[in-house]
Motif scaffolding. Structure first.
Motif, PDB file in Angstrom:
ATOM      1  N   LEU A  75       0.787  -1.291  -0.251  1.00 23.61           N
ATOM      2  CA  LEU A  75       0.152  -0.109   0.019  1.00 23.61           C
ATOM      3  C   LEU A  75       0.829   1.247  -0.048  1.00 23.61           C
ATOM      4  CD1 LEU A  75      -2.841  -1.064   2.625  1.00 23.61           C
ATOM      5  CD2 LEU A  75      -2.770  -1.184   0.160  1.00 23.61           C
ATOM      6  N   ALA A  76       2.121   1.125   0.235  1.00 31.61           N
ATOM      7  CA  ALA A  76       2.926   2.432   0.462  1.00 31.61           C
ATOM      8  C   ALA A  76       3.116   2.978  -0.702  1.00 31.61           C
ATOM      9  CB  ALA A  76       4.255   1.672   1.181  1.00 31.61           C
ATOM     10  N   ALA A  77       3.208   4.535  -0.691  1.00 33.59           N
ATOM     11  CA  ALA A  77       3.906   5.116  -1.678  1.00 33.59           C
ATOM     12  C   ALA A  77       5.550   5.162  -1.930  1.00 33.59           C
ATOM     13  CB  ALA A  77       3.669   6.687  -1.516  1.00 33.59           C
ATOM     14  N   ARG A  78       6.092   5.210  -2.977  1.00 26.86           N
ATOM     15  CA  ARG A  78       7.423   4.803  -3.290  1.00 26.86           C
ATOM     16  C   ARG A  78       8.160   5.476  -2.524  1.00 26.86           C
ATOM     17  NH1 ARG A  78       6.770   7.459  -9.078  1.00 26.86           N
ATOM     18  NH2 ARG A  78       7.240   9.466  -8.546  1.00 26.86           N
ATOM     19  N   ASP A  79       8.007   6.653  -1.653  1.00 25.36           N
ATOM     20  CA  ASP A  79       8.709   7.354  -0.866  1.00 25.36           C
ATOM     21  C   ASP A  79       8.109   7.323   0.473  1.00 25.36           C
ATOM     22  OD1 ASP A  79       6.784   8.738  -1.767  1.00 25.36           O
ATOM     23  OD2 ASP A  79       8.078  10.636  -1.997  1.00 25.36           O
ATOM     24  N   ALA A  80       7.575   6.277   0.878  1.00 25.84           N
ATOM     25  CA  ALA A  80       6.643   6.310   2.167  1.00 25.84           C
ATOM     26  C   ALA A  80       7.719   6.226   3.518  1.00 25.84           C
ATOM     27  CB  ALA A  80       5.750   5.211   2.051  1.00 25.84           C
ATOM     28  N   TRP A  81       7.247   6.655   4.392  1.00 28.75           N
ATOM     29  CA  TRP A  81       8.210   6.702   5.720  1.00 28.75           C
ATOM     30  C   TRP A  81       8.093   4.984   6.135  1.00 28.75           C
ATOM     31  CZ3 TRP A  81       6.740  11.169   9.638  1.00 28.75           C
ATOM     32  CH2 TRP A  81       7.089  12.097   9.173  1.00 28.75           C
ATOM     33  N   THR A  82       9.133   4.707   6.691  1.00 32.13           N
ATOM     34  CA  THR A  82       9.177   3.569   7.345  1.00 32.13           C
ATOM     35  C   THR A  82       8.631   3.395   8.661  1.00 32.13           C
ATOM     36  OG1 THR A  82      11.273   3.854   8.370  1.00 32.13           O
ATOM     37  CG2 THR A  82      11.340   2.801   6.129  1.00 32.13           C
ATOM     38  N   VAL A  83       8.105   2.348   9.219  1.00 34.23           N
ATOM     39  CA  VAL A  83       7.819   2.139  10.619  1.00 34.23           C
ATOM     40  C   VAL A  83       8.565   2.789  11.600  1.00 34.23           C
ATOM     41  CG1 VAL A  83       7.106   0.691  12.483  1.00 34.23           C
ATOM     42  CG2 VAL A  83       6.152   0.184  10.110  1.00 34.23           C
ATOM     43  N   LYS A  84       9.984   2.475  11.327  1.00 30.36           N
ATOM     44  CA  LYS A  84      11.011   2.886  12.315  1.00 30.36           C
ATOM     45  C   LYS A  84      11.016   4.535  12.257  1.00 30.36           C
ATOM     46  CE  LYS A  84      16.023   2.721  13.226  1.00 30.36           C
ATOM     47  NZ  LYS A  84      17.108   2.013  12.931  1.00 30.36           N
ATOM     48  N   GLU A  85      11.037   5.171  11.047  1.00 26.73           N
ATOM     49  CA  GLU A  85      10.919   6.686  10.789  1.00 26.73           C
ATOM     50  C   GLU A  85       9.572   7.268  11.475  1.00 26.73           C
ATOM     51  OE1 GLU A  85      13.035   7.845   6.566  1.00 26.73           O
ATOM     52  OE2 GLU A  85      11.287   6.548   6.445  1.00 26.73           O
ATOM     53  N   LEU A  86       8.440   6.496  11.414  1.00 26.44           N
ATOM     54  CA  LEU A  86       7.462   7.008  11.901  1.00 26.44           C
ATOM     55  C   LEU A  86       7.430   7.240  13.639  1.00 26.44           C
ATOM     56  CD1 LEU A  86       4.418   8.280  11.822  1.00 26.44           C
ATOM     57  CD2 LEU A  86       3.615   5.891  11.484  1.00 26.44           C
ATOM     58  N   LYS A  87       7.815   6.057  13.950  1.00 28.90           N
ATOM     59  CA  LYS A  87       7.892   5.882  15.460  1.00 28.90           C
ATOM     60  C   LYS A  87       8.970   6.952  16.070  1.00 28.90           C
ATOM     61  CE  LYS A  87       7.005   1.196  16.316  1.00 28.90           C
ATOM     62  NZ  LYS A  87       7.378  -0.288  16.897  1.00 28.90           N
ATOM     63  N   GLU A  89       9.378  10.104  14.639  1.00 24.07           N
ATOM     64  CA  GLU A  89       8.470  11.254  14.690  1.00 24.07           C
ATOM     65  C   GLU A  89       7.661  11.492  15.809  1.00 24.07           C
ATOM     66  OE1 GLU A  89       9.300  13.896  12.876  1.00 24.07           O
ATOM     67  OE2 GLU A  89      10.888  12.729  11.899  1.00 24.07           O
ATOM     68  N   LEU A  90       6.988  10.091  16.184  1.00 24.52           N
ATOM     69  CA  LEU A  90       5.950  10.136  17.105  1.00 24.52           C
ATOM     70  C   LEU A  90       6.764  10.324  18.587  1.00 24.52           C
ATOM     71  CD1 LEU A  90       3.959   7.192  16.267  1.00 24.52           C
ATOM     72  CD2 LEU A  90       3.414   9.501  15.634  1.00 24.52           C
ATOM     73  N   ALA A  91       7.781   9.763  18.940  1.00 24.42           N
ATOM     74  CA  ALA A  91       8.416  10.060  20.012  1.00 24.42           C
ATOM     75  C   ALA A  91       8.726  11.605  20.185  1.00 24.42           C
ATOM     76  CB  ALA A  91       9.790   9.284  19.982  1.00 24.42           C
ATOM     77  N   HIS A  92       9.283  12.081  19.160  1.00 32.37           N
ATOM     78  CA  HIS A  92       9.912  13.577  19.201  1.00 32.37           C
ATOM     79  C   HIS A  92       8.266  14.491  19.393  1.00 32.37           C
ATOM     80  CE1 HIS A  92      11.507  17.270  18.109  1.00 32.37           C
ATOM     81  NE2 HIS A  92      11.034  17.576  17.355  1.00 32.37           N
ATOM     82  N   LEU A  93       7.211  14.163  18.768  1.00 25.45           N
ATOM     83  CA  LEU A  93       6.109  14.709  19.299  1.00 25.45           C
ATOM     84  C   LEU A  93       5.783  14.734  20.640  1.00 25.45           C
ATOM     85  CD1 LEU A  93       3.819  13.740  16.234  1.00 25.45           C
ATOM     86  CD2 LEU A  93       4.837  16.109  16.589  1.00 25.45           C
ATOM     87  N   ARG A  94       5.760  13.418  21.003  1.00 30.96           N
ATOM     88  CA  ARG A  94       5.320  13.347  22.667  1.00 30.96           C
ATOM     89  C   ARG A  94       6.304  13.989  23.497  1.00 30.96           C
ATOM     90  NH1 ARG A  94       5.093   7.536  20.615  1.00 30.96           N
ATOM     91  NH2 ARG A  94       2.925   7.430  20.463  1.00 30.96           N
ATOM     92  N   ASN A  95       7.580  14.272  23.235  1.00 29.79           N
ATOM     93  CA  ASN A  95       8.549  15.089  23.886  1.00 29.79           C
ATOM     94  C   ASN A  95       8.064  16.570  23.952  1.00 29.79           C
ATOM     95  OD1 ASN A  95      10.191  12.651  24.759  1.00 29.79           O
ATOM     96  ND2 ASN A  95      11.487  12.942  22.711  1.00 29.79           N
ATOM     97  N   LEU A  96       7.603  16.956  23.026  1.00 29.12           N
ATOM     98  CA  LEU A  96       7.070  18.128  22.949  1.00 29.12           C
ATOM     99  C   LEU A  96       5.710  18.487  23.727  1.00 29.12           C
ATOM    100  CD1 LEU A  96       7.955  19.329  19.294  1.00 29.12           C
ATOM    101  CD2 LEU A  96       9.088  20.048  21.404  1.00 29.12           C
ATOM    102  N   GLY A  97       5.314  17.481  24.217  1.00 25.50           N
ATOM    103  CA  GLY A  97       4.024  17.381  24.893  1.00 25.50           C
ATOM    104  C   GLY A  97       2.690  17.346  24.039  1.00 25.50           C
ATOM    105  N   ILE A  98       2.899  16.835  22.635  1.00 23.94           N
ATOM    106  CA  ILE A  98       2.051  16.604  21.714  1.00 23.94           C
ATOM    107  C   ILE A  98       1.465  15.071  21.511  1.00 23.94           C
ATOM    108  CG2 ILE A  98       1.091  16.837  19.094  1.00 23.94           C
ATOM    109  CD1 ILE A  98       3.384  19.282  19.147  1.00 23.94           C
ATOM    110  N   GLU A  99       0.264  14.719  21.680  1.00 25.21           N
ATOM    111  CA  GLU A  99      -0.117  13.596  21.651  1.00 25.21           C
ATOM    112  C   GLU A  99      -0.690  13.065  20.273  1.00 25.21           C
ATOM    113  OE1 GLU A  99      -3.826  10.637  23.616  1.00 25.21           O
ATOM    114  OE2 GLU A  99      -3.867  12.847  23.712  1.00 25.21           O
ATOM    115  N   PRO A 100       0.196  12.035  19.666  1.00 26.01           N
ATOM    116  CA  PRO A 100      -0.240  11.855  18.370  1.00 26.01           C
ATOM    117  C   PRO A 100      -1.440  10.867  18.309  1.00 26.01           C
ATOM    118  CG  PRO A 100       1.704  10.873  18.879  1.00 26.01           C
ATOM    119  CD  PRO A 100       1.241  11.421  20.126  1.00 26.01           C
ATOM    120  N   ILE A 101      -2.285  10.903  17.341  1.00 24.51           N
ATOM    121  CA  ILE A 101      -3.352   9.942  17.182  1.00 24.51           C
ATOM    122  C   ILE A 101      -3.587   9.510  15.699  1.00 24.51           C
ATOM    123  CG2 ILE A 101      -5.987   9.894  17.184  1.00 24.51           C
ATOM    124  CD1 ILE A 101      -4.722  10.067  19.978  1.00 24.51           C
ATOM    125  N   PRO A 102      -3.591   8.137  15.502  1.00 24.79           N
ATOM    126  CA  PRO A 102      -3.526   7.752  14.145  1.00 24.79           C
ATOM    127  C   PRO A 102      -4.954   7.756  13.527  1.00 24.79           C
ATOM    128  CG  PRO A 102      -3.724   5.841  15.674  1.00 24.79           C
ATOM    129  CD  PRO A 102      -3.497   7.107  16.698  1.00 24.79           C
TER     130      PRO A 102
END
Length: 308
Positions: A75-87, A89-102
């Motif tokens: 299903l991925a676009a040819r330049d889609a993020w890997t699961v590792k990359e997404l995780k 980014e999610l950790a970075h958001l949480r460190n800023l006090g932002i809750e990521p929701i799928p």
């Protein structure tokens, strides 16, 4: 007094949720599905601190084709993020006090991102893929408390310019919707949806929609007269005791988000008013960047306003 409500912003990692064909009639340059992502990483990095500065505490991330899922990499676009990359980014958001929701939109009107499975609705194969994707997203987001399922605009009229038109209705729509809710709840999250099914099926909606599902009615206009059906939906949801996250946008009216906050505060009980969601409906690309900036500023202004 601390404000513990959701101040949310919707961002699209994947943008293949609209037309399945070239559709110049729409006069929207990014509406047609593409095999590549429409998400600028540099702009993303510039935007993240602005979320925090504006008081946005929740980021709803529409994943679509923007992730190379381990369960369904096809299903991925040819330049889609890997699961590792997404995780990361999610950790970075949480460190800023932002809750990521799928968010994964399973409406038949907005599921081009599902590739071949978007033409297999309500089959055993389809159910299996939906189950896999919801389960994987919950794992990637480390068991989020909310999961947005979309489910808006599944009508023939909204697909009038598509090559392939399909809608579920009556018991089948409810069967598939409740199946998706079940998968979310199995993962420990609360299902969250767009509420516009209420607009055209009010009695059925009130009779069958579980109170456990978080509701986001949306309206992007200027007047908040209760005689407008989209506005009345906020009042109907309140009357019947649903939790709400009202949704505004700078789609056409720059003041809409602030007006949405004011109207909701005046008409929805505090215990059911769980927060607010700002939507832009543009990809994160250079020609849309200023619209994102303005939308974020509108959230910040509303959060600081006299109505809070």
């Amino acid at each position: 007094m601390k404000d513990d409500r959701i101040w949310a912003y919707l961002i699209h990692l994947g943008f293949n949720f609209w037309a399945d064909r070239e559709a110049p009639e729409w006069n929207l340059p990014h509406i047609t599905a593409r095999p590549y992502m429409r998400f600028n990483r540099e702009l993303w990095e510039r935007l993240i601190p602005k979320f925090a500065e504006a008081g946005i505490n929740t980021l709803v991330i529409d994943l679509g084709e923007g992730v190379r899922y381990e369960s369904h990499p096809e299903l991925a676009a040819r330049d889609a993020w890997t699961v590792k990359e997404l995780k990361a980014e999610l950790a970075h958001l949480r460190n800023l006090g932002i809750e990521p929701i799928p968010k994964m939109n399973f409406s038949a009107c907005h599921d081009v991102w599902l590739g071949p499975y978007s033409r297999m609705l309500s089959t055993d194969t389809y159910y299996g893929v939906c189950r896999d994707l919801i389960q994987e997203a919950i794992e990637i987001f480390d068991k989020p408390r909310l999961f947005h399922l979309g489910m808006d605009e599944e009508t023939a009229a909204h697909q009038a310019m598509y090559d392939y038109v399909v809608i579920r209705q009556h018991d089948l729509w409810w069967h598939d919707f409740l199946f998706l809710v079940e998968q979310v709840e199995k993962g420990g999250a609360r299902a969250w949806i767009w509420s516009d099914y209420l607009w055209v099926h009010p009695d059925e909606f009130i009779a069958k929609m579980p109170k456990s599902v978080l509701q986001s009615n949306w309206y992007y206009g200027e007047s908040f007269s209760p005689e407008i059906s989209y506005v009345k939906a906020y009042l109907d949801l309140e009357k019947h005791g649903y939790d709400q996250v009202p949704t505004g946008s700078n789609w056409t009216v720059p003041t809409n988000f602030g007006d949405t906050v004011k109207f909701a505060k005046e008409n929805i009980a505090p215990e059911r008013l769980k927060g607010f969601l700002q939507t832009v409906w543009r990809p994160l690309l250079p020609d849309c960047f200023e619209r994102h900036i303005r939308a974020i500023e509108q959230v910040g202004a509303a959060a600081r306003s006299e109505f809070i």
